[in-house]
Design an enzyme around this catalytic site. Structure first.
Site, mmCIF file in Angstrom:
data_model
loop_
_atom_site.group_PDB
_atom_site.id
_atom_site.type_symbol
_atom_site.label_atom_id
_atom_site.label_comp_id
_atom_site.label_asym_id
_atom_site.label_seq_id
_atom_site.Cartn_x
_atom_site.Cartn_y
_atom_site.Cartn_z
ATOM 1 N N HIS A 166 0.871 -1.184 0.000
ATOM 2 C CA HIS A 166 0.000 0.000 0.000
ATOM 3 C C HIS A 166 0.906 1.232 0.000
ATOM 4 C CE1 HIS A 166 -3.928 -1.668 2.047
ATOM 5 N NE2 HIS A 166 -4.181 -1.366 0.787
ATOM 6 N N CYS A 184 -2.306 3.198 8.964
ATOM 7 C CA CYS A 184 -3.549 2.603 8.459
ATOM 8 C C CYS A 184 -4.546 2.260 9.557
ATOM 9 C CB CYS A 184 -3.272 1.399 7.580
ATOM 10 S SG CYS A 184 -2.067 0.261 8.200
#
Ligand code: ARG
Length: 293
Positions: free
Chosen positions: A191, A287
């Site tokens: 990511h 996150c």
């Protein structure tokens, strides 16, 4: 050449953060290399204590912390950066663009997060899933892969593992800002939030092993000061998945000694936390939260 960040419209800083209750956090499947070998090994009480300590850090930094209630059956819901991408349309209430999760196991998280935003009065923005050239898939994992330049209406869009490059074209009218797309080349940094952490308008912490030459050139054009985290700390401790909520403090998994030294040298105050249980799932500070505009 990527657009000049300072030529983009400004965005007000955010002082509100969303976290998701970790009650049902677990590793029950493997969808990234960090999860391999960790199925069934999460210490739930320790995870809750670590999550709570992170919440306290945000509160001490003066942020408002909203908490999304836990839902059984969604062990990754705690990574609340992934299901949406908040944006401020030119008119009307604030909005989130809904993600189209890559892994089937995580798709049910999106309506849960969407319902929370709807109840708070936010607009929900989405695009229909349309095959193009016979191929389905405009996967998009929200702030896991897309992030704003601090203070500016300019978006960095990671793609390659979870988000499709096409996702940004398909959503450009909703994002309503220039997007600098960045191909991610290493599956351990799957990511964008594992390999870029914007610290202030001029500075970003990155792991250059994740990017192509072109990507690195774009990042250095946009951030006059790039801090390069050692690859081992970025991969093993997700050191680049730390988060700077205010242009001054950097909250990061503890033990990333060389990364911490570099970030301190650049003038930021480092706050180390332990997210060891969440690292087993391939996630850490950046996150476990979503900045709300
Ligand atoms: N287990 C989760 C997944 O693989 C971790 C997500 C972490 N989120 C992030 N933005 N890095 O989807």
């Amino acid at each position: 050449m990527p657009p000049d960040p300072l030529a983009q419209p400004s965005r007000p800083p955010s002082t509100r953060v969303l976290m998701a209750d970790p009650e049902h956090f677990d590793v029950t499947y493997v969808i990234n290399p960090h999860m391999a070998g960790h199925v069934g090994t999460v210490d739930r009480d320790l995870a809750r204590a670590q999550w709570e300590a992170l919440r306290q850090v945000y509160l001490q930094l003066g942020l408002q912390v909203d908490v999304l209630p836990a839902v059984p059956g969604f062990p990754d819901l705690v990574f609340v950066a992934n299901q949406t991408f908040p944006t401020q349309p030119r008119q009307g209430p604030p909005a989130v663009i809904l993600s189209h999760m890559h892994a089937a196991e995580r798709r049910g998280e999106v309506p849960i997060v969407a319902r929370w935003f709807r109840e708070q009065g936010w607009q929900l923005l989405d695009v229909p899933e349309q095959p193009r050239d016979g191929i389905m898939g405009s996967h998009f994992e929200g702030m896991g892969d897309a992030n704003w330049h601090p203070g500016r209406r300019l978006v960095y869009g990671g793609y390659g593992w979870r988000t499709a490059r096409r996702a940004y074209e398909d959503r450009l009218h909703l994002i309503d800002a220039e997007v600098v797309t960045l191909e991610l080349q290493d599956v351990r940094l799957y990511h964008l939030d594992t390999c870029v952490s914007p610290l202030d308008e001029h500075t970003a912490l990155i792991c250059d092993a994740a990017f192509s030459e072109r990507g690195l050139a774009a990042l250095s054009a946009c951030f006059p000061r790039l801090i390069r985290a050692p690859v081992d700390e970025a991969m093993e401790l997700l050191a680049v998945n730390g988060h700077c909520p205010d242009g001054k403090h950097f909250v990061v998994q503890r033990g990333a000694v060389r990364t911490v030294a570099l970030v301190r040298e650049a003038g930021f105050e480092v706050i180390e936390v332990d997210t060891s249980e969440f690292l087993k799932s391939g996630g850490s500070v950046q996150c476990m939260k979503l900045m709300l505009d």
